[in-house]
Write a protein that holds these residues in place. Structure first.
Motif, PDB file in Angstrom:
ATOM      1  N   ASP A 199     -39.688 -11.802 132.721  1.00  0.00           N
ATOM      2  CA  ASP A 199     -39.647 -13.102 132.042  1.00  0.00           C
ATOM      3  C   ASP A 199     -41.065 -13.635 131.819  1.00  0.00           C
ATOM      4  OD1 ASP A 199     -36.835 -13.657 131.757  1.00  0.00           O
ATOM      5  OD2 ASP A 199     -36.780 -13.651 133.946  1.00  0.00           O
ATOM      6  N   LYS A 231     -42.464 -11.464 125.055  1.00  0.00           N
ATOM      7  CA  LYS A 231     -41.742 -10.743 123.989  1.00  0.00           C
ATOM      8  C   LYS A 231     -41.627 -11.638 122.751  1.00  0.00           C
ATOM      9  CE  LYS A 231     -38.247  -9.821 126.883  1.00  0.00           C
ATOM     10  NZ  LYS A 231     -37.339 -10.792 126.359  1.00  0.00           N
ATOM     11  N   PHE A 252     -30.818  -8.765 123.122  1.00  0.00           N
ATOM     12  CA  PHE A 252     -29.687  -8.272 123.934  1.00  0.00           C
ATOM     13  C   PHE A 252     -29.594  -9.097 125.214  1.00  0.00           C
ATOM     14  CE2 PHE A 252     -30.568  -4.752 121.120  1.00  0.00           C
ATOM     15  CZ  PHE A 252     -29.292  -4.436 120.693  1.00  0.00           C
ATOM     16  N   LYS A 253     -28.504  -9.834 125.308  1.00  0.00           N
ATOM     17  CA  LYS A 253     -28.291 -10.732 126.456  1.00  0.00           C
ATOM     18  C   LYS A 253     -27.220 -10.129 127.355  1.00  0.00           C
ATOM     19  CE  LYS A 253     -30.455 -14.165 124.075  1.00  0.00           C
ATOM     20  NZ  LYS A 253     -31.570 -14.955 124.501  1.00  0.00           N
ATOM     21  N   VAL A 254     -26.743 -10.924 128.313  1.00  0.00           N
ATOM     22  CA  VAL A 254     -25.622 -10.484 129.143  1.00  0.00           C
ATOM     23  C   VAL A 254     -24.474 -10.119 128.197  1.00  0.00           C
ATOM     24  CG1 VAL A 254     -23.969 -11.189 130.910  1.00  0.00           C
ATOM     25  CG2 VAL A 254     -26.335 -12.014 131.013  1.00  0.00           C
ATOM     26  N   PRO A 255     -23.877  -8.930 128.328  1.00  0.00           N
ATOM     27  CA  PRO A 255     -22.850  -8.515 127.379  1.00  0.00           C
ATOM     28  C   PRO A 255     -21.684  -9.504 127.317  1.00  0.00           C
ATOM     29  CG  PRO A 255     -23.510  -6.683 128.784  1.00  0.00           C
ATOM     30  CD  PRO A 255     -24.175  -7.903 129.330  1.00  0.00           C
ATOM     31  N   ARG A 302     -22.780  -1.770 121.538  1.00  0.00           N
ATOM     32  CA  ARG A 302     -23.404  -2.927 120.869  1.00  0.00           C
ATOM     33  C   ARG A 302     -24.795  -2.592 120.345  1.00  0.00           C
ATOM     34  NH1 ARG A 302     -25.659  -7.344 125.216  1.00  0.00           N
ATOM     35  NH2 ARG A 302     -26.728  -5.942 126.655  1.00  0.00           N
ATOM     36  N   ARG A 323     -35.263  -6.932 124.449  1.00  0.00           N
ATOM     37  CA  ARG A 323     -34.431  -6.282 125.470  1.00  0.00           C
ATOM     38  C   ARG A 323     -33.583  -5.240 124.752  1.00  0.00           C
ATOM     39  NH1 ARG A 323     -34.900  -9.071 130.322  1.00  0.00           N
ATOM     40  NH2 ARG A 323     -35.488 -11.247 130.109  1.00  0.00           N
ATOM     41  N   GLU A 366     -31.694  -2.357 129.641  1.00  0.00           N
ATOM     42  CA  GLU A 366     -31.169  -3.307 130.637  1.00  0.00           C
ATOM     43  C   GLU A 366     -30.055  -2.656 131.460  1.00  0.00           C
ATOM     44  OE1 GLU A 366     -32.144  -6.462 131.415  1.00  0.00           O
ATOM     45  OE2 GLU A 366     -33.779  -6.350 129.967  1.00  0.00           O
ATOM     46  N   ASP A 367     -29.406  -1.663 130.860  1.00  0.00           N
ATOM     47  CA  ASP A 367     -28.275  -1.019 131.544  1.00  0.00           C
ATOM     48  C   ASP A 367     -28.698  -0.051 132.640  1.00  0.00           C
ATOM     49  OD1 ASP A 367     -25.710  -1.984 130.072  1.00  0.00           O
ATOM     50  OD2 ASP A 367     -27.212  -1.669 128.522  1.00  0.00           O
ATOM     51  N   VAL A 382     -31.620  -4.281 134.929  1.00  0.00           N
ATOM     52  CA  VAL A 382     -30.926  -5.387 135.611  1.00  0.00           C
ATOM     53  C   VAL A 382     -29.621  -4.886 136.251  1.00  0.00           C
ATOM     54  CG1 VAL A 382     -29.710  -6.212 133.526  1.00  0.00           C
ATOM     55  CG2 VAL A 382     -30.168  -7.789 135.365  1.00  0.00           C
ATOM     56  N   VAL A 383     -28.958  -3.983 135.544  1.00  0.00           N
ATOM     57  CA  VAL A 383     -27.682  -3.470 136.052  1.00  0.00           C
ATOM     58  C   VAL A 383     -27.874  -2.731 137.389  1.00  0.00           C
ATOM     59  CG1 VAL A 383     -25.966  -1.668 135.570  1.00  0.00           C
ATOM     60  CG2 VAL A 383     -26.535  -3.365 133.816  1.00  0.00           C
ATOM     61  N   LEU A 390     -24.754  -4.094 139.341  1.00  0.00           N
ATOM     62  CA  LEU A 390     -23.629  -4.529 138.490  1.00  0.00           C
ATOM     63  C   LEU A 390     -22.613  -3.418 138.228  1.00  0.00           C
ATOM     64  CD1 LEU A 390     -25.547  -6.759 135.879  1.00  0.00           C
ATOM     65  CD2 LEU A 390     -24.477  -7.428 138.036  1.00  0.00           C
TER      66      LEU A 390
HETATM   67  P1  ADP Z   1     -34.849 -13.508 127.351  1.00  0.00           P
HETATM   68  O1  ADP Z   1     -35.197 -13.590 128.799  1.00  0.00           O
HETATM   69  O2  ADP Z   1     -34.805 -12.108 126.835  1.00  0.00           O
HETATM   70  O3  ADP Z   1     -35.682 -14.414 126.494  1.00  0.00           O
HETATM   71  P2  ADP Z   1     -32.412 -14.750 128.161  1.00  0.00           P
HETATM   72  O4  ADP Z   1     -33.162 -15.729 129.000  1.00  0.00           O
HETATM   73  O5  ADP Z   1     -31.203 -15.212 127.418  1.00  0.00           O
HETATM   74  O6  ADP Z   1     -33.357 -14.029 127.133  1.00  0.00           O
HETATM   75  O7  ADP Z   1     -32.004 -13.547 129.135  1.00  0.00           O
HETATM   76  C1  ADP Z   1     -31.160 -12.545 128.762  1.00  0.00           C
HETATM   77  C2  ADP Z   1     -30.572 -11.999 130.043  1.00  0.00           C
HETATM   78  O8  ADP Z   1     -29.583 -11.048 129.718  1.00  0.00           O
HETATM   79  C3  ADP Z   1     -31.592 -11.315 130.925  1.00  0.00           C
HETATM   80  O9  ADP Z   1     -31.543 -11.838 132.205  1.00  0.00           O
HETATM   81  C4  ADP Z   1     -31.139  -9.864 130.907  1.00  0.00           C
HETATM   82  O10 ADP Z   1     -31.420  -9.196 132.100  1.00  0.00           O
HETATM   83  C5  ADP Z   1     -29.661 -10.024 130.670  1.00  0.00           C
HETATM   84  N1  ADP Z   1     -29.044  -8.788 130.133  1.00  0.00           N
HETATM   85  C6  ADP Z   1     -29.370  -8.130 129.017  1.00  0.00           C
HETATM   86  N2  ADP Z   1     -28.635  -7.017 128.899  1.00  0.00           N
HETATM   87  C7  ADP Z   1     -27.823  -6.960 129.965  1.00  0.00           C
HETATM   88  C8  ADP Z   1     -26.833  -6.054 130.413  1.00  0.00           C
HETATM   89  N3  ADP Z   1     -26.548  -4.950 129.724  1.00  0.00           N
HETATM   90  N4  ADP Z   1     -26.191  -6.326 131.555  1.00  0.00           N
HETATM   91  C9  ADP Z   1     -26.481  -7.442 132.259  1.00  0.00           C
HETATM   92  N5  ADP Z   1     -27.410  -8.338 131.912  1.00  0.00           N
HETATM   93  C10 ADP Z   1     -28.072  -8.112 130.767  1.00  0.00           C
END
Ligand code: ADP
Length: 293
Positions: free
Chosen positions: A79, A83, A104-107, A119, A135, A139-140, A143-144, A149
Motif C-alpha cells: 500500500d 501504483k 483487481f480488488k477482493v473478488p 476475471r 494488482r 494477489e492469488d 494476499v491469499v 484464504l
Molecule cells: P488498492 O490498495 O489497490 O489501491 P484497495 O484499497 O481497494 O485498492 O485494495 C484492494 C484489496 O483487494 C487489496 O487489499 C488486495 O489485497 C485485495 N485483493 C485483490 N485481489 C484479491 C484476491 N484475489 N483475493 C483476496 N483479496 C484480493
C-alpha cells in the motif's frame, strides 16, 4: 533563467538494472528502495520521464494502428507504494482508445465462484491494445497466501497455472511486463501520515493497511517466491526502487519505452492508391477555392 540541458539519453540500462534474475532466489532486502540511478536529481528524472512518455505515446499509436501485438503491464506493490501515481503520470498518458486500466480488488461473489483467472483473462489486451493491471492474478498467491484464504495445497499449484496462462498470452502476441514497486516500511509510514494530514486523501485510509505492515516479512517472502517461480522471458519481473516517486516514474517509463521499441510496431502498409486520393483532394480543394472567389 534558461532551462538546464539535461541528458535525456543517459547510458544506463534500466531493464538490466531492475530485471529480476531468472531461476535464482531474489532477496528483496538486498535491493535498494531508493536510488537516483543515472539522474542528477528530481528535475533531471522528471525531464527524462516527460520525454519517455511522449515516446511511449508514439509507439503505442503505432502498435494500435498495426493491430497485431499487445502489451500487458502488471503492477504489484505494498500500500502507498504509488501504483496510482505511476498510472496517472506515466502509463495513463497513453491514448485511452487503445489502453485501459483494470483494478483487481477482493473478488466479488460471482468472481469467487469461478477459477481465479476467470476475471483476469477477460481483461487481457486485444491485438493492438494495452492493458494495465492495478494488482492482478498475483494477489492469488500473495494476499491469499499470507492471509491463508485458501489451503496451501491450492495456492501452491497456482504458480504453474500462472506460467501457463502468461505463456498463452505471449503465444498470441502479448508482451507482458511486471513491476513490483519496492518501498521501505519507513517511507510507507511517512505516506500514511501524509494521507492522515491531507483531508482529500482520507478516503484512502484503511485500518487494514496497518495489519499488512505487521505481515511485511510474510509478504516479502511471498513476493520472493513469485519472482523465483513466475519470471519467464516473455513475462519478466522488475523490482523498482519506489521511495522516490520521480525515480519510480522514470525507470518504469524507460522500461516500457524500451520494450515497445523492441516490439517495433509498424504503421500498416496501405492498399489505397495515394496518387488517386491526392488527385481527389486536389479536385475538392480547387472546387472550394473556386467557390470562395
Ligand atoms: P488498492 O490498495 O489497490 O489501491 P484497495 O484499497 O481497494 O485498492 O485494495 C484492494 C484489496 O483487494 C487489496 O487489499 C488486495 O489485497 C485485495 N485483493 C485483490 N485481489 C484479491 C484476491 N484475489 N483475493 C483476496 N483479496 C484480493
Amino acid at each position: 533563467m534558461t532551462e538546464p540541458q539535461w541528458n535525456l539519453e543517459p547510458k544506463f540500462d534500466f531493464v538490466d538494472k531492475h530485471r529480476v534474475a531468472t531461476n535464482k532466489k531474489c532477496s528483496l532486502a538486498k535491493i535498494d528502495t531508493e536510488t537516483n540511478g543515472p539522474f542528477e536529481g528530481k528535475d533531471h528524472g522528471r525531464a527524462f520521464t516527460h520525454q519517455a512518455v511522449i515516446d511511449i505515446r508514439d509507439l503505442q499509436y503505432k502498435m494500435f494502428t498495426e493491430g497485431k501485438q499487445s502489451l500487458l503491464v502488471v503492477l504489484q506493490a505494498p500500500d502507498a507504494a504509488g501504483k496510482d501515481g505511476l498510472i496517472r503520470k506515466v502509463l495513463g498518458q497513453m491514448n485511452p482508445q487503445g489502453c485501459r486500466t483494470y483494478p483487481f480488488k477482493v473478488p466479488s461473489a460471482e468472481e469467487a465462484a469461478h477459477d481465479f483467472l476467470w476475471r483476469v483473462h477477460k481483461c487481457t489486451p486485444a491485438a493492438g491494445k494495452v492493458s494495465i493491471f492495478n494488482r492482478s492474478h498475483y494477489e492469488d498467491v500473495l494476499v491469499v497466501r499470507v492471509e491463508d484464504l485458501v489451503p496451501k495445497s491450492e495456492w501452491q499449484e497456482r504458480y504453474e497455472i500462472i506460467n501457463g496462462f502468461e505463456k498463452l498470452l505471449a503465444h498470441r502476441g502479448t508482451q507482458i511486463l511486471k513491476f513490483y514497486l519496492h518501498i521501505s516500511p519507513e517511507e510507507q509510514l511517512e505516506r500514511f501520515k501524509k494521507r492522515l494530514d491531507e483531508p482529500t486523501k482520507h478516503w484512502k485510509l484503511n485500518a487494514g493497511d496497518y495489519e499488512a505492515r505487521d505481515k511485511w516479512p510474510q509478504y516479502r517472502e511471498a513476493y520472493e517466491d513469485v519472482f523465483e517461480k513466475c519470471n519467464a522471458s516473455y513475462a519478466p519481473w522488475h523490482v523498482i526502487p519506489a521511495d522516490k516517486k520521480w525515480y519510480r516514474d522514470a525507470s518504469v517509463a524507460a522500461i516500457v519505452r524500451q520494450t515497445l521499441q523492441e516490439m517495433n510496431p509498424q504503421l500498416p502498409s496501405i492498399d489505397a492508391d495515394l496518387d488517386e486520393i491526392r488527385r481527389l483532394y486536389e479536385r475538392e480543394a480547387a472546387e472550394l477555392a473556386a467557390k470562395k472567389n
